[in-house]
Design an enzyme around this catalytic site. Structure first.
Site, PDB file in Angstrom:
ATOM      1  N   LYS A  46     -49.924  48.558 -68.978  1.00  0.00           N
ATOM      2  CA  LYS A  46     -49.226  49.882 -69.176  1.00  0.00           C
ATOM      3  C   LYS A  46     -49.910  50.934 -68.233  1.00  0.00           C
ATOM      4  O   LYS A  46     -49.499  52.000 -67.668  1.00  0.00           O
ATOM      5  CB  LYS A  46     -48.911  50.287 -70.432  1.00  0.00           C
ATOM      6  CG  LYS A  46     -48.087  49.437 -71.284  1.00  0.00           C
ATOM      7  CD  LYS A  46     -47.753  50.071 -72.451  1.00  0.00           C
ATOM      8  CE  LYS A  46     -46.823  49.035 -73.360  1.00  0.00           C
ATOM      9  NZ  LYS A  46     -46.517  49.303 -74.762  1.00  0.00           N
TER      10      LYS A  46
ATOM     11  N   ASN B 259     -44.208  51.633 -69.358  1.00  0.00           N
ATOM     12  CA  ASN B 259     -43.914  50.458 -70.059  1.00  0.00           C
ATOM     13  C   ASN B 259     -42.544  49.799 -69.308  1.00  0.00           C
ATOM     14  O   ASN B 259     -42.217  48.792 -69.596  1.00  0.00           O
ATOM     15  CB  ASN B 259     -43.642  50.407 -71.238  1.00  0.00           C
ATOM     16  CG  ASN B 259     -42.355  51.018 -71.865  1.00  0.00           C
ATOM     17  OD1 ASN B 259     -41.741  51.976 -71.182  1.00  0.00           O
ATOM     18  ND2 ASN B 259     -41.791  50.923 -72.715  1.00  0.00           N
TER      19      ASN B 259
ATOM     20  N   ASP C 230     -41.701  53.854 -74.960  1.00  0.00           N
ATOM     21  CA  ASP C 230     -42.150  53.802 -76.214  1.00  0.00           C
ATOM     22  C   ASP C 230     -42.014  55.056 -77.123  1.00  0.00           C
ATOM     23  O   ASP C 230     -41.658  54.618 -78.307  1.00  0.00           O
ATOM     24  CB  ASP C 230     -43.680  53.439 -76.229  1.00  0.00           C
ATOM     25  CG  ASP C 230     -43.844  52.064 -75.637  1.00  0.00           C
ATOM     26  OD1 ASP C 230     -43.188  51.045 -75.809  1.00  0.00           O
ATOM     27  OD2 ASP C 230     -45.188  51.743 -75.089  1.00  0.00           O
TER      28      ASP C 230
ATOM     29  N   GLY D  16     -54.925  56.020 -85.099  1.00  0.00           N
ATOM     30  CA  GLY D  16     -55.288  55.140 -84.133  1.00  0.00           C
ATOM     31  C   GLY D  16     -55.494  56.272 -82.751  1.00  0.00           C
ATOM     32  O   GLY D  16     -54.874  57.480 -82.880  1.00  0.00           O
ATOM     33  N   ALA D  17     -56.078  55.986 -81.619  1.00  0.00           N
ATOM     34  CA  ALA D  17     -56.229  56.776 -80.500  1.00  0.00           C
ATOM     35  C   ALA D  17     -56.225  55.931 -79.108  1.00  0.00           C
ATOM     36  O   ALA D  17     -56.631  56.092 -78.048  1.00  0.00           O
ATOM     37  CB  ALA D  17     -57.678  57.529 -80.628  1.00  0.00           C
ATOM     38  N   GLY D  18     -55.745  54.839 -79.230  1.00  0.00           N
ATOM     39  CA  GLY D  18     -55.363  54.176 -78.297  1.00  0.00           C
ATOM     40  C   GLY D  18     -53.938  54.427 -77.239  1.00  0.00           C
ATOM     41  O   GLY D  18     -53.532  55.360 -77.606  1.00  0.00           O
TER      42      GLY D  18
ATOM     43  N   ALA E 151     -50.959  53.319 -77.502  1.00  0.00           N
ATOM     44  CA  ALA E 151     -49.846  53.511 -78.563  1.00  0.00           C
ATOM     45  C   ALA E 151     -49.933  54.513 -78.901  1.00  0.00           C
ATOM     46  O   ALA E 151     -48.869  55.419 -79.298  1.00  0.00           O
ATOM     47  CB  ALA E 151     -49.544  52.138 -79.434  1.00  0.00           C
TER      48      ALA E 151
ATOM     49  N   ARG F 135     -61.102  55.270 -85.700  1.00  0.00           N
ATOM     50  CA  ARG F 135     -62.245  54.802 -86.189  1.00  0.00           C
ATOM     51  C   ARG F 135     -63.473  55.113 -85.247  1.00  0.00           C
ATOM     52  O   ARG F 135     -64.639  55.743 -85.858  1.00  0.00           O
ATOM     53  CB  ARG F 135     -62.065  52.958 -86.087  1.00  0.00           C
ATOM     54  CG  ARG F 135     -63.400  52.346 -86.486  1.00  0.00           C
ATOM     55  CD  ARG F 135     -62.967  50.847 -86.065  1.00  0.00           C
ATOM     56  NE  ARG F 135     -62.651  50.379 -84.799  1.00  0.00           N
ATOM     57  CZ  ARG F 135     -62.631  49.374 -84.337  1.00  0.00           C
ATOM     58  NH1 ARG F 135     -62.501  48.168 -85.037  1.00  0.00           N
ATOM     59  NH2 ARG F 135     -62.042  49.020 -83.096  1.00  0.00           N
ATOM     60  N   THR F 136     -63.012  55.103 -84.003  1.00  0.00           N
ATOM     61  CA  THR F 136     -64.089  55.579 -83.091  1.00  0.00           C
ATOM     62  C   THR F 136     -63.911  57.033 -82.741  1.00  0.00           C
ATOM     63  O   THR F 136     -63.060  57.362 -82.177  1.00  0.00           O
ATOM     64  CB  THR F 136     -64.220  54.609 -81.872  1.00  0.00           C
ATOM     65  OG1 THR F 136     -64.507  53.258 -82.212  1.00  0.00           O
ATOM     66  CG2 THR F 136     -65.301  54.938 -80.792  1.00  0.00           C
TER      67      THR F 136
ATOM     68  N   TYR G 229     -45.190  44.656 -85.890  1.00  0.00           N
ATOM     69  CA  TYR G 229     -44.066  43.703 -86.522  1.00  0.00           C
ATOM     70  C   TYR G 229     -44.329  42.566 -86.665  1.00  0.00           C
ATOM     71  O   TYR G 229     -43.387  41.923 -87.535  1.00  0.00           O
ATOM     72  CB  TYR G 229     -42.934  44.164 -85.772  1.00  0.00           C
ATOM     73  CG  TYR G 229     -43.164  43.621 -84.429  1.00  0.00           C
ATOM     74  CD1 TYR G 229     -43.403  44.481 -83.253  1.00  0.00           C
ATOM     75  CD2 TYR G 229     -42.722  42.380 -83.759  1.00  0.00           C
ATOM     76  CE1 TYR G 229     -43.461  44.000 -82.150  1.00  0.00           C
ATOM     77  CE2 TYR G 229     -43.066  41.831 -82.435  1.00  0.00           C
ATOM     78  CZ  TYR G 229     -43.430  42.767 -81.549  1.00  0.00           C
ATOM     79  OH  TYR G 229     -43.619  42.404 -80.253  1.00  0.00           O
TER      80      TYR G 229
HETATM   81  P1  NDP Z   1     -55.304  49.638 -78.028  1.00  0.00           P
HETATM   82  O1  NDP Z   1     -56.044  48.473 -77.909  1.00  0.00           O
HETATM   83  O2  NDP Z   1     -54.875  50.694 -76.836  1.00  0.00           O
HETATM   84  O3  NDP Z   1     -55.527  50.531 -79.172  1.00  0.00           O
HETATM   85  C1  NDP Z   1     -55.989  50.021 -80.461  1.00  0.00           C
HETATM   86  C2  NDP Z   1     -56.337  51.064 -81.652  1.00  0.00           C
HETATM   87  O4  NDP Z   1     -56.488  50.491 -82.908  1.00  0.00           O
HETATM   88  C3  NDP Z   1     -57.469  51.841 -81.365  1.00  0.00           C
HETATM   89  O5  NDP Z   1     -57.386  53.148 -81.918  1.00  0.00           O
HETATM   90  C4  NDP Z   1     -58.658  51.240 -82.275  1.00  0.00           C
HETATM   91  O6  NDP Z   1     -59.599  52.129 -82.690  1.00  0.00           O
HETATM   92  C5  NDP Z   1     -57.879  50.657 -83.274  1.00  0.00           C
HETATM   93  N1  NDP Z   1     -58.496  49.779 -83.864  1.00  0.00           N
HETATM   94  C6  NDP Z   1     -58.465  48.404 -83.502  1.00  0.00           C
HETATM   95  N2  NDP Z   1     -58.897  47.540 -84.454  1.00  0.00           N
HETATM   96  C7  NDP Z   1     -59.211  48.222 -85.448  1.00  0.00           C
HETATM   97  C8  NDP Z   1     -59.968  47.980 -86.784  1.00  0.00           C
HETATM   98  N3  NDP Z   1     -60.142  46.777 -87.364  1.00  0.00           N
HETATM   99  N4  NDP Z   1     -59.819  48.934 -87.706  1.00  0.00           N
HETATM  100  C9  NDP Z   1     -59.562  50.087 -87.404  1.00  0.00           C
HETATM  101  N5  NDP Z   1     -58.861  50.726 -86.284  1.00  0.00           N
HETATM  102  C10 NDP Z   1     -58.696  49.645 -85.323  1.00  0.00           C
HETATM  103  O7  NDP Z   1     -53.698  49.078 -78.560  1.00  0.00           O
HETATM  104  P2  NDP Z   1     -52.200  49.604 -78.333  1.00  0.00           P
HETATM  105  O8  NDP Z   1     -52.481  51.200 -78.610  1.00  0.00           O
HETATM  106  O9  NDP Z   1     -51.561  49.297 -77.164  1.00  0.00           O
HETATM  107  O10 NDP Z   1     -51.484  49.078 -79.467  1.00  0.00           O
HETATM  108  C11 NDP Z   1     -51.716  49.445 -80.812  1.00  0.00           C
HETATM  109  C12 NDP Z   1     -50.750  48.373 -81.853  1.00  0.00           C
HETATM  110  O11 NDP Z   1     -49.472  49.297 -81.639  1.00  0.00           O
HETATM  111  C13 NDP Z   1     -50.873  47.147 -81.590  1.00  0.00           C
HETATM  112  O12 NDP Z   1     -50.786  46.504 -82.824  1.00  0.00           O
HETATM  113  C14 NDP Z   1     -49.516  47.059 -80.869  1.00  0.00           C
HETATM  114  O13 NDP Z   1     -48.819  45.851 -81.212  1.00  0.00           O
HETATM  115  C15 NDP Z   1     -48.517  48.056 -81.380  1.00  0.00           C
HETATM  116  N6  NDP Z   1     -47.418  48.337 -80.742  1.00  0.00           N
HETATM  117  C16 NDP Z   1     -46.241  48.173 -81.063  1.00  0.00           C
HETATM  118  C17 NDP Z   1     -45.147  48.699 -80.284  1.00  0.00           C
HETATM  119  C18 NDP Z   1     -43.823  48.261 -80.786  1.00  0.00           C
HETATM  120  O14 NDP Z   1     -42.812  48.470 -79.950  1.00  0.00           O
HETATM  121  N7  NDP Z   1     -43.699  48.077 -82.110  1.00  0.00           N
HETATM  122  C19 NDP Z   1     -45.442  49.246 -78.844  1.00  0.00           C
HETATM  123  C20 NDP Z   1     -46.657  49.568 -78.511  1.00  0.00           C
HETATM  124  C21 NDP Z   1     -47.686  49.162 -79.371  1.00  0.00           C
HETATM  125  P3  NDP Z   1     -61.064  52.431 -81.898  1.00  0.00           P
HETATM  126  O15 NDP Z   1     -60.829  53.434 -80.795  1.00  0.00           O
HETATM  127  O16 NDP Z   1     -62.110  52.537 -82.988  1.00  0.00           O
HETATM  128  O17 NDP Z   1     -61.476  51.038 -81.254  1.00  0.00           O
END
Ligand code: NDP
Length: 305
Positions: free
Chosen positions: A90, A111, A126, A151-153, A155, A176-177, A247
């Protein structure tokens, strides 16, 4: 069913000569995608009353991120009408499109892309999917609601921008980070307008967070049953509801905890359906709300529910 569709590769794209209007999803991996099942179900339903869609078909490609630029060139040359991009494409694709929908620009990720003679036009559906799913499953709007986002990734970034664009009451983000949280907060600062935006550590929620918030999990914590909870719900002022973007599994530990506490909650399947319906609207011109029921039925069937 998604599993009946072959997984295509870059070589299949090089040799592409199928007739008809082609749509596709690119990912890596792509094996578990239910998008082909959802989109082909909606296209089959449309074709029953509208012959324009009789030769439309949606396929899936497993494309390594290194091959994404080549794949996008080939898809354009082969006149694919539209393409969905999923993990990990993406953000890479954002820099590879000729034009960007203004709503997708602050998200920095696309996306959905649509063929134009000048190149790909990029969208991000999204945020629409999230807002529609929260409305459908929890009967709530993002507008006017205090949001606690986990979260901060990628999504989370899309969710945060959507919450601000919709006019949420406030936005508190836990991650977390710390460094990744700070990056997201800096990106959001110019978009906030008058909306209060703050960050916090999930292990130490501030006591003055608002009660009655909508908690949105946009972390991937919960995908595996060994994952920690992204936050302990008991450590927050009592939320109004919990939405988990995950999901599969359908009931993460976070959602089980929400149920235990008597909080309304929903998983991310409806978000998947509505982001897909909005993408198909962009490609077909048919309203997403009309497409979503067939896509939802297909997604639930593909998930075995
Ligand atoms: P990214 O890899 O970009 O971000 C992952 C995020 O999860 C970060 O904030 C990371 O924190 C955190 N994280 C990962 N592992 C852990 C853990 N063990 N404990 C705490 N925090 C954790 O992923 P995306 O943002 O692309 O996706 C995130 C989720 O959203 C996925 O599960 C994805 O499947 C879901 N999603 C669902 C959609 C839908 O249509 N239903 C659409 C898009 C995403 P850190 O910064 O600390 O690494």
């Amino acid at each position: 069913m998604a599993s009946a569709d072959p997984i295509l590769t870059l070589s299949d794209l090089e040799a592409w000569s199928r007739p008809g209007t082609a749509l596709a999803v690119l990912g890596h991996p792509i094996k578990h995608s239910v998008s082909p099942a959802m989109h082909n179900a909606a296209l089959a339903e449309l074709a029953q009353t509208d012959p324009r869609f009789a030769d439309w078909n949606y396929v899936r490609f497993d494309i390594h991120p290194d091959d994404l630029p080549r794949a996008l060139e080939l898809l354009h040359a082969r006149r694919f009408h539209g393409v969905n991009l999923t993990v990990p494409h993406k953000i890479i694709a954002f820099d590879r499109v000729a034009a960007i929908d203004p709503a997708a620009r602050p998200v920095g990720a696309v996306n959905t892309i649509r063929w134009t003679p000048a190149g790909w036009q990029g969208f991000n559906t999204d945020g629409y999917g999230l807002a529609a799913a929260v409305r459908e499953t929890l009967g709530r709007t993002l507008a006017g609601t205090p949001i606690i986002l986990l979260g901060a990734g990628g999504a989370a970034r899309g969710a945060a921008v959507e919450c601000l664009q919709q006019g949420c009451a406030s936005l508190a983000i836990a991650n977390r980070t710390q460094e990744n949280l700070d990056t997201l907060l800096a990106l959001l600062a110019p978009l906030a307008g008058g909306i209060p935006v703050r960050g916090f550590a999930p292990s130490a929620p501030p006591a003055d967070l608002p009660a009655g918030a909508l908690v949105i999990n946009a972390t991937s914590a919960g995908l595996r049953d060994t994952d920690p909870l992204p936050v302990a719900l008991e450590s927050l002022p009592r939320p109004a509801a919990v939405f988990d973007m995950i999901y599969n599994p359908p009931a993460t530990a976070l959602l089980q905890s929400a149920s235990h506490l008597g909080l309304p909650n929903a998983n991310g399947l409806a978000m998947l359906v509505h982001q897909g319906a909005r993408a198909l609207e962009i490609w077909t011109g048919i309203a997403a709300v009309r497409l979503a029921p067939a896509m939802g039925n297909a997604a639930r069937a593909a998930m075995g529910r």
